[in-house]
Design an enzyme around this catalytic site. Structure first.
Site, mmCIF file in Angstrom:
data_model
loop_
_atom_site.group_PDB
_atom_site.id
_atom_site.type_symbol
_atom_site.label_atom_id
_atom_site.label_comp_id
_atom_site.label_asym_id
_atom_site.label_seq_id
_atom_site.Cartn_x
_atom_site.Cartn_y
_atom_site.Cartn_z
ATOM 1 C CB ILE A 50 -0.993 -0.019 1.175
ATOM 2 C CG1 ILE A 50 -1.988 -1.170 0.965
ATOM 3 C CG2 ILE A 50 -1.718 1.307 1.317
ATOM 4 C CD1 ILE A 50 -2.925 -1.421 2.117
ATOM 5 C CG HIS A 114 -2.221 1.823 11.406
ATOM 6 N ND1 HIS A 114 -3.271 1.526 10.579
ATOM 7 C CD2 HIS A 114 -1.099 1.461 10.730
ATOM 8 C CE1 HIS A 114 -2.803 1.007 9.437
ATOM 9 N NE2 HIS A 114 -1.492 0.961 9.525
ATOM 10 C CE LYS A 132 -10.353 1.794 3.838
ATOM 11 N NZ LYS A 132 -11.643 2.063 3.337
#
Length: 158
Positions: A50, A114, A132
């Protein structure tokens, strides 16, 4: 209670929501070019798939520079930096967060990190865009959001 999976934009002192269509093509060079705009310097926290996709998009934008990448190992950070022509690479997320030349850091570490990584970057005084899922529950989410607000720092989850 799990944190919302929809994108949210939070900026101190108030919050704003933004919606987008299901398809978001990359902008063409004419649509966002501005010779007078300041260059935004990005740091990338993590070197996974990502993060690679996000850097590919950033490199197509005007007034944007991917200036640094941090990983758990310097070898991984250097490999990622070489692949994308990123000038600085760090063998820890802490070192990346401490880079005073950065304006904003994209947090693309494993999900369980995170909250910790977003707070670390915010404590270093930088804006954060966190992929996310941001947090495991609403309490963790509020902890990050309230910290960003208290420091008047931009935080985006999406």
């Amino acid at each position: 209670m799990a944190a919302s999976s929809s994108p949210s934009l939070l900026a101190a002192p108030s919050s704003t929501s933004s919606s987008s269509s299901s398809s978001c093509p990359l902008p063409n060079s004419e649509s966002i070019s501005s010779s007078n705009a300041r260059v935004i310097r990005w740091g990338i926290c993590g070197t996974g798939a990502i993060a690679s996709d996000f850097v590919t998009v950033l490199t197509r934008l005007h007034n944007t520079e991917v200036a640094a990448v941090g990983s758990r190992t310097l070898e991984s950070a250097r490999r990622f930096a070489d692949r994308f022509g990123i000038p600085s690479s760090y063998g820890s997320y802490d070192e990346l967060a401490a880079d005073d030349s950065l304006d904003v850091v994209y947090v693309a570490t494993p999900t369980f990190r995170h909250v910790e990584d977003s707070l670390m970057v915010l404590k270093a005084g930088r804006a954060v865009l966190c992929e996310k899922a941001m947090a495991q529950n609403s309490e963790e989410t509020l902890r990050v959001v309230e910290f960003a607000r208290s420091r008047r720092l931009f935080f985006l989850h999406g």
